[in-house]
Design a protein around this motif. Structure first.
Motif, PDB file in Angstrom:
ATOM      1  N   THR A  70       1.292   6.159  -7.206  1.00  0.00           N
ATOM      2  CA  THR A  70       0.149   6.872  -7.794  1.00  0.00           C
ATOM      3  C   THR A  70       0.259   8.374  -7.573  1.00  0.00           C
ATOM      4  OG1 THR A  70      -1.197   6.422  -5.827  1.00  0.00           O
ATOM      5  CG2 THR A  70      -1.430   4.909  -7.685  1.00  0.00           C
ATOM      6  N   THR A  71       0.776   8.784  -6.404  1.00  0.00           N
ATOM      7  CA  THR A  71       0.955  10.211  -6.137  1.00  0.00           C
ATOM      8  C   THR A  71       1.957  10.816  -7.128  1.00  0.00           C
ATOM      9  OG1 THR A  71       0.462   9.910  -3.802  1.00  0.00           O
ATOM     10  CG2 THR A  71       1.653  11.904  -4.408  1.00  0.00           C
ATOM     11  N   MET A  72       2.973  10.041  -7.465  1.00  0.00           N
ATOM     12  CA  MET A  72       3.988  10.525  -8.403  1.00  0.00           C
ATOM     13  C   MET A  72       3.578  10.352  -9.860  1.00  0.00           C
ATOM     14  SD  MET A  72       6.181  11.820  -6.439  1.00  0.00           S
ATOM     15  CE  MET A  72       7.427  12.204  -7.645  1.00  0.00           C
ATOM     16  N   GLY A  73       2.448   9.676 -10.108  1.00  0.00           N
ATOM     17  CA  GLY A  73       1.975   9.494 -11.475  1.00  0.00           C
ATOM     18  C   GLY A  73       2.694   8.406 -12.238  1.00  0.00           C
ATOM     19  N   TRP A  74       3.218   7.422 -11.497  1.00  0.00           N
ATOM     20  CA  TRP A  74       3.950   6.333 -12.140  1.00  0.00           C
ATOM     21  C   TRP A  74       3.012   5.226 -12.513  1.00  0.00           C
ATOM     22  CZ3 TRP A  74       8.013   6.294  -7.699  1.00  0.00           C
ATOM     23  CH2 TRP A  74       8.811   7.427  -7.788  1.00  0.00           C
ATOM     24  N   ALA A 120       0.828  -1.208   0.000  1.00  0.00           N
ATOM     25  CA  ALA A 120       0.000   0.000   0.000  1.00  0.00           C
ATOM     26  C   ALA A 120       0.866   1.264   0.000  1.00  0.00           C
ATOM     27  CB  ALA A 120      -0.942  -0.002   1.200  1.00  0.00           C
ATOM     28  N   VAL A 121       1.998   1.226   0.704  1.00  0.00           N
ATOM     29  CA  VAL A 121       2.914   2.372   0.719  1.00  0.00           C
ATOM     30  C   VAL A 121       3.487   2.598  -0.673  1.00  0.00           C
ATOM     31  CG1 VAL A 121       5.107   3.260   1.618  1.00  0.00           C
ATOM     32  CG2 VAL A 121       3.492   2.149   3.165  1.00  0.00           C
ATOM     33  N   VAL A 122       3.936   1.530  -1.305  1.00  0.00           N
ATOM     34  CA  VAL A 122       4.482   1.640  -2.663  1.00  0.00           C
ATOM     35  C   VAL A 122       3.415   2.159  -3.609  1.00  0.00           C
ATOM     36  CG1 VAL A 122       5.406   0.326  -4.609  1.00  0.00           C
ATOM     37  CG2 VAL A 122       6.246  -0.117  -2.295  1.00  0.00           C
ATOM     38  N   HIS A 123       2.191   1.656  -3.498  1.00  0.00           N
ATOM     39  CA  HIS A 123       1.097   2.098  -4.370  1.00  0.00           C
ATOM     40  C   HIS A 123       0.786   3.582  -4.148  1.00  0.00           C
ATOM     41  CE1 HIS A 123      -3.160   2.565  -5.632  1.00  0.00           C
ATOM     42  NE2 HIS A 123      -2.709   1.873  -6.652  1.00  0.00           N
TER      43      HIS A 123
END
Length: 79
Positions: free
Chosen positions: A75-79, A68-71
């Protein structure tokens, strides 16, 4: 210091902060096997809800596992 660093940064800057209860912080610390410092030092350093003012930070709570941390970061960085 961090707000100044972000202002000087030409790229995308995001802030993330773990917002965990002390007991969860201690549990995670103990799980790492760190011998450099322990519960006594963590209690001295502890600041509950220590938000970084002036930054649009995302909080990572105790409900976030590693995936969840990685996600959240991706997603916040738009990757």
């Amino acid at each position: 210091m961090l707000t100044s660093l972000a202002a000087d940064h030409a790229g995308t800057t995001r802030f993330f902060r773990f917002d965990l209860p002390f007991d969860e912080t201690l549990r995670r610390h103990d799980g790492r096997g760190c011998q450099d410092f322990g519960e006594r030092e963590l209690r001295q350093w502890w600041r509950d809800g220590d938000a970084l003012h002036g930054c649009d930070e995302r909080t990572i709570g105790p409900e976030h596992d590693l995936d969840a941390v990685v996600h959240l970061i991706a997603t916040t960085m738009g990757w």
